[in-house]
Design a protein around this motif. Structure first.
Motif, mmCIF file in Angstrom:
data_model
loop_
_atom_site.group_PDB
_atom_site.id
_atom_site.type_symbol
_atom_site.label_atom_id
_atom_site.label_comp_id
_atom_site.label_asym_id
_atom_site.label_seq_id
_atom_site.Cartn_x
_atom_site.Cartn_y
_atom_site.Cartn_z
ATOM 1 N N UNK A 206 4.789 24.675 36.992
ATOM 2 C CA UNK A 206 5.667 25.765 37.398
ATOM 3 C C UNK A 206 4.976 27.115 37.299
ATOM 4 N N UNK A 207 4.224 27.352 36.226
ATOM 5 C CA UNK A 207 3.788 28.725 35.977
ATOM 6 C C UNK A 207 2.344 29.035 36.361
ATOM 7 N N UNK A 208 1.440 28.079 36.330
ATOM 8 C CA UNK A 208 0.074 28.400 36.762
ATOM 9 C C UNK A 208 0.048 28.858 38.227
ATOM 10 N N UNK A 209 0.804 28.221 39.133
ATOM 11 C CA UNK A 209 0.854 28.768 40.502
ATOM 12 C C UNK A 209 1.400 30.198 40.559
ATOM 13 N N UNK A 210 2.316 30.541 39.664
ATOM 14 C CA UNK A 210 2.829 31.920 39.622
ATOM 15 C C UNK A 210 1.717 32.892 39.211
#
Length: 272
Positions: A91-95
């Motif tokens: 969820x957060x590494x792409x962000x």
């Protein structure tokens, strides 16, 4: 930066089909490219429950229900916690990648990945990445704390909202200042740089695939490249509270008021 090495280590932690599946679900949910995955996602009996949980985890973790938690545990048993850690990474590494691209900070992401078997993602996250981010010191401590408290409110983490970092308090942080975070645009106490940081926090949390050009320009206006990287990674580190919130494990340590803690030189959280 060593911290980017730790970030890439998270990507390399493999959990086979399950890890691949949650990376695809989480990224699709927020409209970003999925992280690389070691294997093609397969379909299993657990997928509907896992997909439902991962989608809500990505959209708004504070709205995960007890029924969704129960279905996840029924589907995965003792693999549930590891799956939630994989959701956080997916969820957060792409962000982070989208945020740094939006603010114009160039980072050379690896072309190939040496997959980590069995891939202890929790160890890489809690003992590698998070302390490495906490050791960064290019941002002033009050801005870092304002950013942390905004993320705590957005994810409705009861524990995080009850904590106050000592270095930030000693540097000028106060309850009157923190009270203005909720309606920061009209604040007379928060600086313009802090407001720019808070707009960026909101964008990474709610609209990571569509970060407004003015929001990105605000980050570039007030922060160096090094500070922009730290700011972005701070948002991810703070968002680790999504794991606790999703599993209803975010109870505050104090029944009333707030508790002080210190981020020490090693990036460790020290209470007392």
């Amino acid at each position: 930066m060593d911290v980017l090495v730790e970030l890439n280590r998270l990507v390399a932690c493999s959990d086979g089909r399950l890890g691949t599946f949650v990376r695809q679900v989480c990224a699709r949910t927020v409209g970003l490219p999925a992280l690389p995955a070691e294997v093609s996602a397969g379909v299993s009996d657990a997928d509907p429950a896992v997909a439902e949980f991962a989608e809500q985890f990505s959209v708004d973790v504070s709205m995960i229900s007890d029924a969704q938690r129960e279905r996840l545990r029924e589907a995965l048993g003792d693999r549930a916690f590891g799956a939630v850690v994989q959701m956080f990474i997916g969820d957060f590494v792409p962000r982070v990648r989208a945020g740094l691209a939006a603010v114009g900070v160039e980072v050379a992401w690896p072309d190939s990945i040496a997959w980590d078997h069995p891939g202890n993602a929790a160890d890489a996250l809690f003992n590698g990445f998070m302390p490495a981010v906490a050791r960064l010191r290019s941002l002033d401590p009050v801005t870092s704390e304002v950013v942390r408290l905004r993320g705590a409110a957005q994810h409705n983490c009861r524990l995080c909202k009850s904590l106050r970092e000592t270095t930030a308090l000693d540097a000028g942080g106060s309850e009157s200042l923190y009270d203005e975070i909720e309606r920061f645009e009209g604040s007379g106490l928060l600086s313009e740089a802090q407001k720019a940081a808070l707009r960026y926090v909101d964008a990474l949390i709610w609209t990571p695939a569509h970060i407004d050009a003015e929001v990105a320009a605000g980050v570039r206006r007030y922060f160096t490249d090094e500070q922009a990287i730290e700011l972005t990674l701070d948002v991810m580190r703070n968002a680790g509270n999504k794991i606790a919130v999703s599993l209803a494990a975010d109870a505050p340590r104090v029944a009333e008021g707030t508790e002080r803690y210190l981020l020490d030189a090693n990036g460790q959280t020290v209470f007392g």
